[in-house]
Design a protein around this motif. Structure first.
Motif, PDB file in Angstrom:
ATOM      1  N   ARG A  83       0.857  -1.188   0.000  1.00  0.00           N
ATOM      2  CA  ARG A  83       0.000   0.000   0.000  1.00  0.00           C
ATOM      3  C   ARG A  83       0.896   1.242   0.000  1.00  0.00           C
ATOM      4  O   ARG A  83       1.650   1.461   0.950  1.00  0.00           O
ATOM      5  N   PHE A  84       0.844   1.986  -1.118  1.00  0.00           N
ATOM      6  CA  PHE A  84       1.624   3.232  -1.213  1.00  0.00           C
ATOM      7  C   PHE A  84       0.680   4.409  -0.977  1.00  0.00           C
ATOM      8  O   PHE A  84      -0.431   4.428  -1.508  1.00  0.00           O
ATOM      9  N   ILE A  85       1.130   5.341  -0.142  1.00  0.00           N
ATOM     10  CA  ILE A  85       0.286   6.510   0.160  1.00  0.00           C
ATOM     11  C   ILE A  85       1.098   7.762  -0.110  1.00  0.00           C
ATOM     12  O   ILE A  85       2.236   7.883   0.363  1.00  0.00           O
ATOM     13  N   PHE A  86       0.530   8.677  -0.904  1.00  0.00           N
ATOM     14  CA  PHE A  86       1.216   9.971  -1.020  1.00  0.00           C
ATOM     15  C   PHE A  86       0.243  11.103  -0.727  1.00  0.00           C
ATOM     16  O   PHE A  86      -0.965  10.968  -0.909  1.00  0.00           O
ATOM     17  N   THR A  87       0.822  12.195  -0.217  1.00  0.00           N
ATOM     18  CA  THR A  87      -0.015  13.349   0.137  1.00  0.00           C
ATOM     19  C   THR A  87       0.351  14.529  -0.763  1.00  0.00           C
ATOM     20  O   THR A  87       1.485  14.679  -1.188  1.00  0.00           O
ATOM     21  N   ILE A  88      -0.664  15.349  -1.039  1.00  0.00           N
ATOM     22  CA  ILE A  88      -0.464  16.545  -1.879  1.00  0.00           C
ATOM     23  C   ILE A  88      -1.156  17.711  -1.161  1.00  0.00           C
ATOM     24  O   ILE A  88      -2.283  17.541  -0.678  1.00  0.00           O
ATOM     25  N   PRO A  89      -0.515  18.862  -1.103  1.00  0.00           N
ATOM     26  CA  PRO A  89      -1.143  19.984  -0.398  1.00  0.00           C
ATOM     27  C   PRO A  89      -2.432  20.457  -1.067  1.00  0.00           C
ATOM     28  O   PRO A  89      -2.517  20.503  -2.289  1.00  0.00           O
ATOM     29  N   VAL A  90      -3.396  20.774  -0.230  1.00  0.00           N
ATOM     30  CA  VAL A  90      -4.694  21.261  -0.712  1.00  0.00           C
ATOM     31  C   VAL A  90      -4.517  22.675  -1.254  1.00  0.00           C
ATOM     32  O   VAL A  90      -3.754  23.467  -0.715  1.00  0.00           O
ATOM     33  N   ALA A  91      -5.217  22.975  -2.351  1.00  0.00           N
ATOM     34  CA  ALA A  91      -5.047  24.282  -2.986  1.00  0.00           C
ATOM     35  C   ALA A  91      -5.850  25.359  -2.293  1.00  0.00           C
ATOM     36  O   ALA A  91      -5.393  26.461  -2.068  1.00  0.00           O
ATOM     37  N   ALA A  92      -7.064  25.062  -1.957  1.00  0.00           N
ATOM     38  CA  ALA A  92      -7.905  26.092  -1.342  1.00  0.00           C
ATOM     39  C   ALA A  92      -8.669  25.454  -0.204  1.00  0.00           C
ATOM     40  O   ALA A  92      -8.718  24.229  -0.086  1.00  0.00           O
ATOM     41  N   GLN A  93      -9.255  26.283   0.663  1.00  0.00           N
ATOM     42  CA  GLN A  93     -10.024  25.751   1.779  1.00  0.00           C
ATOM     43  C   GLN A  93     -11.324  25.133   1.273  1.00  0.00           C
ATOM     44  O   GLN A  93     -12.126  25.814   0.656  1.00  0.00           O
ATOM     45  N   GLY A  94     -11.507  23.876   1.533  1.00  0.00           N
ATOM     46  CA  GLY A  94     -12.767  23.203   1.219  1.00  0.00           C
ATOM     47  C   GLY A  94     -12.956  22.973  -0.263  1.00  0.00           C
ATOM     48  O   GLY A  94     -12.238  23.517  -1.095  1.00  0.00           O
ATOM     49  N   PRO A  95     -13.903  22.086  -0.612  1.00  0.00           N
ATOM     50  CA  PRO A  95     -14.143  21.776  -2.019  1.00  0.00           C
ATOM     51  C   PRO A  95     -14.826  22.951  -2.713  1.00  0.00           C
ATOM     52  O   PRO A  95     -15.481  23.743  -2.087  1.00  0.00           O
ATOM     53  N   GLU A  96     -14.621  23.028  -4.027  1.00  0.00           N
ATOM     54  CA  GLU A  96     -15.264  24.122  -4.754  1.00  0.00           C
ATOM     55  C   GLU A  96     -16.500  23.624  -5.438  1.00  0.00           C
ATOM     56  O   GLU A  96     -16.593  22.471  -5.783  1.00  0.00           O
TER      57      GLU A  96
END
Ligand code: ADP
Length: 637
Positions: free
Chosen positions: A624-637
């Motif tokens: 199981r490979f897990i990667f994280t990516i920073p969120v662009a803006a607060q909350g979904p658009e």
């Protein structure tokens, strides 16, 4: 003349009593002969002996003896001749009186001179210096208390010895030259080494004064010595440590500058005293102050390594203050100023300095500020390392990494050729089929335009699909810096899976997506993130090859810490625990034809995005490979 500076070993009174008794007896003897014997001579002259003996005791004794001698001589005269007789005996009395008078005066003078000398000798005894008097042959004539204490010989033992032999004196230059200078100028000063009675060698600061006797003849030399052994040793240690630090400074391969910040410190104190308590705020409000401050920092010393960095021939050709050294683009001085104001001891950074040929040299530097309590609170030492080569190597590494990533992408693509060919061939074949169908419907006696239209619409859709595939491949192959686009993770995953779907289904595996449609968007480079997903999916496919019912899960969810976590898991054999730590190492592979670069590149790509890539392999559950990516803006658009 010998003046013993030490107290006699026996008490004074028995000697004085003996002398007084002797003088008294002699006086009575002379009186007896003078008064009661028919000797017709100036016997009374012998009273001079009485006076000389009394002079050995004290001045009072001398005067008493003198008065008594006069009285006894007169008494004898009166007894023998009466008072009214004048003749040769009267002349003899007068001669005796003169002798007694002259003897008294001379003895008195001698006694006073001796007392004066004794007084002086006592004064010399008060000195801590070692003082001795020697004659032309070097024989010691006087030896003070200081000499007794330090050299270790009592006056009685030293007096009469040759000074140079007793003290084993070592001279800095030829003894004869020193003697010549002494005769010429009556003075000599220098540093000598001597040996004490205890056998210790001491270093002395020596001053000689010559006292001449007869015309042109050396008479006495007064030698004053001060023991400087300890001072000399600490001087030597200090000089040695100076030399050591100088060598460390000069021979250091790190560029070193010694700077004087005291004028700047004074200026800062002035600002503080005029109410500019918050200097940092002041600096903010007065940007020109930074330039002024740079000019206040004086360069006091530099080493050869620093000259080499700047390309200057000598320290003289360097600017005298920091404003001439730092490049215009320097942004670090404000920081070092702030550190200096705060009382920090150290500051480091990267900046550019001006070389003598106008070139700007990138450098890494460290500053050590002195503690205020150290006294020299303006002396700052700067360590400077030329970062040109490091920067070039870093750039080359980045370029190589980019090349490698590109090559890896191409390699990955090579593996996917089959699936891409299929992707493009399929729509092409559909276009051809639909085109032919449309033609057939058109060539009918009664063309069915409805069918023609349907076939053409399908052909157009397939055409679009083919061009989308081509676009994706081109994007996949493009190399360049990381873009920071706002991306939809669901789209990202779907596009990547599309690229590997064929490969997956051919190996009999199924794909399961668990994507939350309300996921926040992330910030990143679409192509590179796709490459990561493709790499992970291809690795999973390879791991599951040969096993029926292979399963690939791709999920995405927020991690609650400003990131979206994407999980790529498979039902393969998993990763042996021993390999878990090495998995992301470049060139680690367990495949015969593997390159071992895929995961290394994936990790660097994810880290360049500000995320993390990790792996888990619970026993019996695949990888199981897990990667994280920073969120662009607060909350979904
Ligand atoms: P390579 O393509 O040469 O295999 P990678 O960096 O992609 O290089 O992978 C390194 C190694 O990690 C592989 O050789 C394999 O042993 C292991 N590995 C990667 N993914 C998986 C997976 N899903 N399951 C089991 N092992 C894996």
């Amino acid at each position: 003349m010998t003046i013993a500076a030490t107290e006699p070993a026996t008490p004074v009174w028995p000697r004085s009593i003996v002398l007084r008794a002797l003088a008294g007896a002699l006086a009575l003897g002379v009186f007896f002969i003078d008064a009661f014997t028919p000797l017709q001579s100036a016997v009374a002259v012998l009273y001079v002996l009485v006076i000389l003996i009394a002079a050995k005791v004290s001045e009072t004794d001398l005067l008493v003896a003198s008065a008594a001698s006069v009285a006894l001589a007169a008494l004898a005269y009166v007894y023998m001749h009466g008072v009214d007789q004048f003749g040769s005996s009267t002349i003899r009395l007068a001669v005796s009186f003169s002798a007694i008078g002259i003897g008294t005066v001379l003895s008195l003078q001698n006694l006073r001179a001796t007392n004066r000398l004794r007084e002086q000798a006592r004064l010399l005894d008060l000195s801590h210096d070692m003082i001795f008097v020697r004659d032309a042959a070097g024989i010691i004539r006087f030896w003070n208390r200081g000499a007794e204490n330090r050299y270790g010989w009592p006056a009685e033992a030293a007096i009469g010895k040759v000074a140079d032999e007793l003290l084993a004196t070592e001279y800095p230059t030829k003894r004869a030259d020193i003697e010549r200078q002494l005769l010429r100028t009556s003075r000599w000063e220098g540093v000598l080494r001597q040996r004490t009675n205890a056998g210790a060698t001491i270093v002395v600061e020596s001053r000689w004064a010559l006292q001449r006797g007869g015309p042109g003849q050396p008479f006495r030399v007064l030698e004053t010595h001060r023991d400087v052994t300890e001072r000399e040793a600490s001087h030597r240690a200090l000089a040695q440590s100076e030399r050591r630090y100088r060598r460390m400074f000069d021979a250091n391969r790190v560029g070193l500058l010694q700077e004087d910040w005291s004028a700047l410190r004074t200026e800062l104190r002035r600002l503080t005293s005029t109410g500019e308590a918050d200097l940092l705020r002041y600096i903010d409000a007065n940007p020109d102050f930074v330039e002024r401050a740079k000019a206040l920092v004086r360069i006091t010393d530099v080493n050869a390594a620093f000259l080499e960095i700047t390309g200057a021939d000598s320290a003289v050709s360097l600017p005298g203050s920091l404003d001439g050294i730092l490049g215009e683009a320097d942004q670090t001085f404000v920081g070092s100023l702030a550190a200096f104001c705060r009382g920090d001891r150290f500051f480091e950074g990267e900046t550019e300095i001006r070389a003598s040929n106008g070139r700007r040299v990138p450098v890494i530097f460290g500053l050590t500020f002195p503690a205020v309590e150290e006294g020299n609170d303006g002396e700052v030492l700067a360590f400077v390392v030329d970062a040109t080569e490091r920067n070039e190597a870093q750039n080359a590494l980045l370029a190589a990494q980019a090349e490698l990533a590109h090559a890896a992408r191409v390699a990955t693509l090579g593996e996917l050729t089959a699936s891409i060919t299929h992707e493009v061939n399929q729509p092409l074949a559909a276009i051809v089929t639909n085109g032919e169908a449309a033609l057939r419907w058109l060539r009918r006696a009664e063309p069915d335009l409805e069918e023609v239209s349907t076939a053409l619409v399908r052909a157009i859709e397939e055409g679009k699909r083919a061009s989308a595939v081509v676009r994706r491949i081109r994007a996949f192959l493009t190399k360049g810096p990381i873009r920071r686009d706002v991306l939809d993770v669901v789209e990202l995953v779907q596009d990547a899976i599309l690229l590997v779907e064929r490969e997956l289904t051919r190996s009999g595996a199924t794909v399961h997506l668990r994507l939350d449609p309300k996921l926040p968007r992330v910030l990143g480079d679409r192509v590179q993130l796709q490459q990561v997903l493709v790499n992970l999916a291809v690795n999973a496919t390879h791991a599951m090859a040969g096993a029926p019912d292979g399963r690939l899960w791709v999920g995405a969810a927020t991690d609650g810490a400003g990131h979206v976590a994407v999980t790529v898991a498979d039902s393969g054999p998993g990763i042996p625990e021993a390999n878990l730590g090495k998995l992301f190492d470049p060139f680690f592979t367990t495949k015969e034809d593997g390159m071992g670069m895929g995961l290394a590149i994936c990790r660097s790509t994810i880290e360049a995005h500000g995320g993390r890539l990790s792996v888990e392999s619970p026993a019996g559950e695949g990888a199981r490979f897990i990667f994280t990516i920073p969120v662009a803006a607060q909350g979904p658009e």
